[in-house]
Write a protein that holds these residues in place. Structure first.
Motif, PDB file in Angstrom:
ATOM      1  N   SER A 114       0.813  -1.222   0.000  1.00 20.85           N
ATOM      2  CA  SER A 114       0.000   0.000   0.000  1.00 20.85           C
ATOM      3  C   SER A 114       0.840   1.263   0.000  1.00 20.85           C
ATOM      4  N   GLY A 115       2.167   1.131   0.048  1.00 19.03           N
ATOM      5  CA  GLY A 115       3.027   2.296   0.040  1.00 19.03           C
ATOM      6  C   GLY A 115       4.361   1.975   0.668  1.00 19.03           C
ATOM      7  N   TYR A 116       5.099   3.035   1.008  1.00 21.48           N
ATOM      8  CA  TYR A 116       6.456   2.854   1.521  1.00 21.48           C
ATOM      9  C   TYR A 116       6.729   3.854   2.638  1.00 21.48           C
ATOM     10  N   TYR A 117       7.652   3.463   3.538  1.00 27.66           N
ATOM     11  CA  TYR A 117       8.213   4.374   4.522  1.00 27.66           C
ATOM     12  C   TYR A 117       9.669   4.638   4.151  1.00 27.66           C
ATOM     13  N   ILE A 118      10.098   5.899   4.319  1.00 27.47           N
ATOM     14  CA  ILE A 118      11.476   6.280   4.047  1.00 27.47           C
ATOM     15  C   ILE A 118      12.129   6.691   5.361  1.00 27.47           C
ATOM     16  N   TYR A 119      13.308   6.125   5.642  1.00 26.10           N
ATOM     17  CA  TYR A 119      14.064   6.407   6.863  1.00 26.10           C
ATOM     18  C   TYR A 119      15.403   7.051   6.489  1.00 26.10           C
ATOM     19  N   ARG A 120      15.893   7.918   7.364  1.00 21.60           N
ATOM     20  CA  ARG A 120      17.163   8.611   7.115  1.00 21.60           C
ATOM     21  C   ARG A 120      17.985   8.700   8.392  1.00 21.60           C
ATOM     22  N   ARG A 121      19.291   8.687   8.225  1.00 21.96           N
ATOM     23  CA  ARG A 121      20.225   8.992   9.306  1.00 21.96           C
ATOM     24  C   ARG A 121      21.473   9.632   8.696  1.00 21.96           C
ATOM     25  N   VAL A 122      22.315  10.220   9.548  1.00 17.50           N
ATOM     26  CA  VAL A 122      23.581  10.793   9.123  1.00 17.50           C
ATOM     27  C   VAL A 122      24.669   9.746   9.303  1.00 17.50           C
ATOM     28  N   ASN A 123      25.443   9.502   8.233  1.00 17.54           N
ATOM     29  CA  ASN A 123      26.558   8.555   8.206  1.00 17.54           C
ATOM     30  C   ASN A 123      26.074   7.106   8.126  1.00 17.54           C
ATOM     31  N   VAL A 124      26.941   6.269   7.633  1.00 18.64           N
ATOM     32  CA  VAL A 124      26.613   4.859   7.407  1.00 18.64           C
ATOM     33  C   VAL A 124      26.412   4.141   8.740  1.00 18.64           C
ATOM     34  N   SER A 125      25.411   3.283   8.787  1.00 18.77           N
ATOM     35  CA  SER A 125      25.160   2.498  10.008  1.00 18.77           C
ATOM     36  C   SER A 125      25.633   1.060   9.875  1.00 18.77           C
ATOM     37  N   ASN A 126      25.712   0.543   8.618  1.00 23.52           N
ATOM     38  CA  ASN A 126      26.026  -0.875   8.365  1.00 23.52           C
ATOM     39  C   ASN A 126      25.035  -1.800   9.063  1.00 23.52           C
ATOM     40  N   TYR A 127      23.792  -1.317   9.192  1.00 20.02           N
ATOM     41  CA  TYR A 127      22.763  -2.111   9.871  1.00 20.02           C
ATOM     42  C   TYR A 127      22.268  -3.223   8.955  1.00 20.02           C
ATOM     43  N   THR A 128      22.241  -4.431   9.498  1.00 22.17           N
ATOM     44  CA  THR A 128      21.649  -5.575   8.816  1.00 22.17           C
ATOM     45  C   THR A 128      20.521  -6.100   9.687  1.00 22.17           C
ATOM     46  N   PRO A 129      19.294  -6.130   9.197  1.00 21.31           N
ATOM     47  CA  PRO A 129      18.171  -6.529  10.055  1.00 21.31           C
ATOM     48  C   PRO A 129      18.258  -7.991  10.466  1.00 21.31           C
ATOM     49  N   GLY A 130      17.813  -8.263  11.695  1.00 18.15           N
ATOM     50  CA  GLY A 130      17.683  -9.641  12.134  1.00 18.15           C
ATOM     51  C   GLY A 130      16.598 -10.350  11.353  1.00 18.15           C
ATOM     52  N   TYR A 131      16.589 -11.679  11.472  1.00 13.49           N
ATOM     53  CA  TYR A 131      15.694 -12.478  10.638  1.00 13.49           C
ATOM     54  C   TYR A 131      14.228 -12.111  10.837  1.00 13.49           C
ATOM     55  N   CYS A 132      13.855 -11.784  12.046  1.00 16.07           N
ATOM     56  CA  CYS A 132      12.445 -11.491  12.327  1.00 16.07           C
ATOM     57  C   CYS A 132      12.214 -10.031  12.707  1.00 16.07           C
ATOM     58  N   TRP A 148      27.079  20.059  11.431  1.00 18.05           N
ATOM     59  CA  TRP A 148      28.027  18.986  11.694  1.00 18.05           C
ATOM     60  C   TRP A 148      27.612  18.239  12.960  1.00 18.05           C
ATOM     61  N   THR A 149      28.370  17.234  13.324  1.00 15.74           N
ATOM     62  CA  THR A 149      28.056  16.416  14.496  1.00 15.74           C
ATOM     63  C   THR A 149      29.037  16.713  15.614  1.00 15.74           C
ATOM     64  N   ASN A 150      28.527  17.174  16.749  1.00 13.99           N
ATOM     65  CA  ASN A 150      29.340  17.345  17.948  1.00 13.99           C
ATOM     66  C   ASN A 150      29.304  16.058  18.767  1.00 13.99           C
ATOM     67  N   ASP A 151      30.463  15.576  19.170  1.00 14.46           N
ATOM     68  CA  ASP A 151      30.506  14.319  19.921  1.00 14.46           C
ATOM     69  C   ASP A 151      31.226  14.431  21.254  1.00 14.46           C
ATOM     70  N   LYS A 152      31.745  15.639  21.569  1.00 15.18           N
ATOM     71  CA  LYS A 152      32.412  15.793  22.845  1.00 15.18           C
ATOM     72  C   LYS A 152      32.320  17.238  23.292  1.00 15.18           C
ATOM     73  N   TYR A 153      32.258  17.404  24.635  1.00 18.61           N
ATOM     74  CA  TYR A 153      32.123  18.738  25.203  1.00 18.61           C
ATOM     75  C   TYR A 153      33.095  18.867  26.373  1.00 18.61           C
ATOM     76  N   ALA A 170      31.549  14.435   8.241  1.00 15.33           N
ATOM     77  CA  ALA A 170      32.010  13.105   7.854  1.00 15.33           C
ATOM     78  C   ALA A 170      33.011  13.157   6.719  1.00 15.33           C
ATOM     79  N   GLN A 171      32.918  14.180   5.865  1.00 20.29           N
ATOM     80  CA  GLN A 171      33.804  14.254   4.709  1.00 20.29           C
ATOM     81  C   GLN A 171      35.156  14.825   5.084  1.00 20.29           C
ATOM     82  N   SER A 172      36.156  14.401   4.365  1.00 18.16           N
ATOM     83  CA  SER A 172      37.503  14.906   4.589  1.00 18.16           C
ATOM     84  C   SER A 172      37.668  16.251   3.885  1.00 18.16           C
ATOM     85  N   GLY A 173      38.787  16.908   4.175  1.00 13.28           N
ATOM     86  CA  GLY A 173      39.070  18.184   3.541  1.00 13.28           C
ATOM     87  C   GLY A 173      38.436  19.361   4.235  1.00 13.28           C
TER      88      GLY A 173
END
Length: 891
Positions: free
Chosen positions: A406-424, A612-617, A661-664
């Motif tokens: 009946s349609g689709y859902y679109i998901y987004r995140r920043v940077n690669v997750s390498n997520y592989t869904p479990g079987y169920c 950008w992404t801040n990861d430390k303070y 995430a990009q260099s330079g």
């Protein structure tokens, strides 16, 4: 008025029918078990077919029942005929009755039937006379106008396992109704009581529970009814409700009724061991064939037979095929389950299959069951791709292979997750960092343009996407493979909004950005310029700060700002020769810090909005004007400085660290907040306490003990006093009944008149800060109320009133008594005094204001109400005699 009269007549009719059934035991059928189900009649709006199924004795001591009376829940009732009768076991037959009814409109209707009587000898019904107790089951039908408008009509689940079962004393018994819902609705299960007249609980009904060895539980999801080690041989009846939950688009899960089942278990004593069988939940992608083996073993090496029931066998298209080849064997047997699934099988609720193993012991056939869930999952969209264009990214994929998509859902995140869904695992779990950003309707709607809701995506940020197919009932399929893209770096990339100094008038902020590196200079040879713009956080209007005409001129210090009170947001416009606007960078704000004083602490929090992404303070602190020093570094945008002390002024600033995430591009990106100061003081209450209580009825005391929390925020050293609150019950208003001071974690409270009830305590510190309430603890009342048998109302102020006897230890007239209802009579039965006051204070006159009553013996009855008695609890009943004496005492 006419409608009300009709309603009364229908209720009278129901009453007459019931009375008729009670008075005519000749129609007793000795019911063992049963239920009611219904189906909606296609092509109608309010017409339903009902099926009553009963299990009865084959040779009852009364005539058979070819007909039953069904009550439709709207005031109407019908006599319906039996359409089949099948022997299923020695002296047990299955009866099925069909009826059809048309309702007048929407509503919630309770369909029921009541029949005389149950079979004799049911251990937990009717105090041993179950053959004189009626059999009643009900089903709730909901006709919902919203669902009807959407073309949704309900059918009850079908209960595939019979409600007659066998068990063994001191061995675990399991029953599962194997409920299959043809509409794909979710089901939940709940234990209820066996019912009789008027749908009320059968008198004397109880669950045969003997803790800890004999317990009864019902899994609300699977429907497994588990009786741990029954302790007594005999026949027992139980009842469960199976609730239906429909996932209504736009409204979520909606309860649409229930089916009740009254079932019977025969517990026997035998040395025979039951077979053992186990199955495990699984899932399958629609279109694939699910195949697995289920093995049953028989410890006594008897022949064991496996059967299976459940939704996969009931569906009208490509059902699972029953196995008939390896289902019986000596010592063990194997059931080969095979189901060729289709896209039409996809649904949100899993299918349930119940595997049942039965031995062939000649005395009693024992069983074991194992229920499993099978989730049919929609396949993942194939060949996703992502392409950047301007300040947005377009994602596309191939149409789903299931035509019922009946349609689709679109998901987004920043940077690669390498997520592989479990079987169920369906959909994209939130712990992956993905967020749903779009919903598309229709199987061929396979392109989505992500412009960040019109705000534009950030340059130099890698955006990753996953797509799932969705189905009409809300089911969500497996996610696609992860696909990523980033915008072309043909615009400035902002990197810094760094506060150099804090001031209300002369604050400075250092700004920096990286120039475009992927600009098509053939199409745009230059020259170029940057326009730095600024706004405050409370405004949406940007103003120009400076225009710079050199490609490499990518820094600026913005001066004369109120950096103490304002948060500033910046962006960089990129212009081509002649003032042609090519685009703009993402917005980036300064880091804004808030320092809040506490009791020997300062709480810090800060906010920002950057691409950008801040990861430390890094947290810097200055004490009373001394230089700033590094205090700590953390990964979250909040911090509590527990080393701060009251009355000392502390100032702080934060330096954030992150990057693209990009260099330079400059890394790490460092930006400081403004400075903010705070002076801790005692503005916080101590920690709430957790109490426990014990009561001493003899001394009329309640003993409190408590513990404190163990978090750094808990301060207990400055407690001044505690306050005790009391209510007669947990749902009543609590009032303060006393205060005390102690440095211990124990206090014995002299309660006085009332002990039984609920208590909590609070603590107040030396600055008047009051803690939250502790937990509430309720204790039983210990009532004391003793009446004398003589009093002397002669005016000498000694024993002049009839009143409760004062207790020696406490000096109290009574305890835990809220009111009484005392009536005093003379020997002719005349009422001469009454009151509800527990103190009574009868002065020996009629109604306390008339003539003196003669000396002699009087009689009283007294109902005594305790302080925290339950509404259904009976009052204490006292009765006795009173001797009124005057002249003889004076002599």
């Amino acid at each position: 008025m006419k409608r009300k009269q009709l309603c009364i007549i229908k209720h009278l009719l129901l009453l007459l029918v019931t009375v008729s059934m009670v008075s005519n035991t000749a129609f007793a059928t000795h019911n063992r078990a049963g239920e009611i189900t219904y189906t909606h009649v296609t092509g109608t709006q309010f017409t339903y077919d009902a099926i009553i199924v009963t299990y009865t004795k084959i040779n009852p001591p009364a005539p058979d029942r070819p007909e039953l009376e069904i009550f439709w829940g709207d005031g109407d009732h019908d006599t319906i005929s039996r359409v089949s009768v099948i022997p299923v076991a020695p002296d047990i037959k299955r009866n099925e009755y069909h009826g059809r009814h048309t309702y007048q409109g929407t509503g919630v209707y309770t369909i029921f039937f009541i029949d005389e009587f149950r079979n004799a000898g049911v251990k937990n019904i009717g105090s041993g006379n179950s053959d004189n107790v009626p059999f009643y089951v009900e089903t709730q039908l909901t006709i919902n106008s919203l669902l009807n408008f959407m073309g949704i009509y309900n059918n009850t689940p079908v209960l595939l396992e019979p409600p007659i079962d066998e068990g063994v004393v001191n061995r675990t018994f399991i029953h599962n109704p194997s409920a299959y819902d043809p509409d794909g609705d979710s089901l939940s299960y709940e234990i209820t009581d066996c019912k009789g007249y008027g749908g009320a609980t059968v008198p004397g009904y109880f669950l045969p529970i003997i803790p800890p060895q004999s317990l009864i539980t019902l899994n609300p999801v699977t429907g497994d009814f588990v009786w741990e080690t029954p302790q007594e041989v005999g026949i027992f009846n139980f009842a469960i409700k199976i609730f239906e939950w429909k996932n209504v688009p736009g409204y979520g899960m909606m309860n649409i009724g229930y089916v009740s089942r009254d079932f019977q278990v025969n517990i026997t004593a035998t040395n025979n061991l039951p077979p053992q069988i186990a199955a495990h939940d699984t899932c399958v992608e629609a279109g694939a064939t699910l195949a697995f083996d289920v093995t049953a073993t028989e410890p006594d090496n008897e022949t064991v037979t496996i059967s299976a029931t459940g939704g996969p066998f009931q569906i009208p298209f490509s059902p699972a095929l029953p196995d008939s080849t390896n289902v019986s064997g000596v010592g063990s047997a194997i059931y080969n389950f095979i189901w060729s699934t289709q896209c039409a099988h996809v649904r949100k609720a899993p299918y349930q299959v119940v595997f049942k193993a039965v031995d062939n012991n000649p005395n009693v056939q024992l069983t074991d069951i194992s229920s499993m869930s099978i989730l049919v999952v929609g396949p993942a969209p194939k060949n996703p791709a992502a392409q950047a264009k301007g300040d947005s990214i377009t994602v596309n994929w191939n149409p789903g292979t299931c035509s019922n998509t009946s349609g689709y859902y679109i998901y987004r995140r920043v940077n690669v997750s390498n997520y592989t869904p479990g079987y169920c695992v369906t959909g994209v779990p939130s712990q992956t960092g993905y967020v749903r950003i779009g919903t598309l309707t229709g199987i061929n709607d396979t392109l989505f343009n992500d412009s960040n809701n019109g705000q534009g995506l950030a340059t130099a940020v890698e955006y990753c996407y996953m797509i799932t197919a969705r189905f009409p009932d809300g089911a969500e399929g497996y996610p696609s493979t992860e696909v990523c893209a980033h915008l072309k770096r043909d615009l400035p990339v902002i990197t810094n909004a760094d506060i150099l100094n804090t001031s209300t008038t002369s604050g400075n902020i250092y700004l920096a950005w990286s120039p475009p590196v992927e600009l098509d200079t053939t199409q745009y040879p230059g020259p170029f310029s940057y326009t730095l713009q600024r706004r405050i956080s409370s405004s949406s209007v940007f103003t120009d700060v400076i225009t710079l005409g050199n490609w490499n001129d990518t820094t600026w210090t913005d001066v004369n700002l109120d950096t103490k009170n304002q948060q500033y947001i910046y962006r960089v416009l990129f212009n081509y020769s002649g003032g042609i606007f090519l685009g703009k960078s993402q917005e980036a704000s300064s880091v804004f810090l808030t320092a809040l004083p506490g009791d020997n602490k300062v709480r810090l929090s800060w906010n920002f909005n950057v691409p950008w992404t801040n990861d430390k303070y890094y947290i810097y602190r200055s004490e009373t004007g001394n230089p700033f020093i590094l205090l700590d570094s953390i990964a979250q945008p909040f911090y509590t400085d527990y080393s701060a002390l009251n009355t000392i002024n502390y100032c702080y600033y934060i330096e954030s660290s992150g990057g693209y995430a990009q260099s330079g591009i400059v890394f790490p990106i460092l930006n400081k907040s403004q400075e903010d100061c705070a002076t801790p003081f005692d503005n916080e209450a101590p920690c709430p306490v957790v109490i426990s209580t014990t009561a001493d009825c003899d001394s009329s005391t309640v003993d409190f003990t408590w513990i404190y929390g163990n978090t750094p925020d808990c301060i207990t050293t400055d407690i001044d006093y505690f306050t005790i609150y009391f209510a007669s019950a947990s749902n009543q208003q609590f009032d303060s009944v006393g205060t005390f001071q102690t440095t211990d974690q124990f206090y014995s409270f002299q309660r006085g008149l009332f002990i039984g009830g609920c208590y909590y305590i609070t603590a107040t510190d030396t600055n008047g800060n009051v803690t939250d309430s502790s937990n509430s603890v309720c204790i039983e009342s210990c009532p004391v109320y003793i009446l004398p048998n003589l009093f002397t109302p002669d005016g000498n102020n000694i024993n002049d009133y009839f009143t409760p006897v004062e207790q020696t230890l406490t000096g109290l007239l009574f305890r835990d008594i809220s009111s009484v209802d005392i009536k005093i009579y003379n020997r002719w039965g005349d009422l001469i005094f009454t009151t509800t006051d527990p103190v009574i204070r009868w002065n020996g006159k009629r109604n306390n204001d008339g003539e003196d009553v003669p000396e002699g013996t009087y009689f009283y009855t007294c109902l005594v109400y305790t302080t925290n008695m339950a509404p259904e609890q009976e009052p204490l009943q006292l009765h006795g005699t009173i001797q009124v004496a005057r002249s003889s005492v004076r002599q």
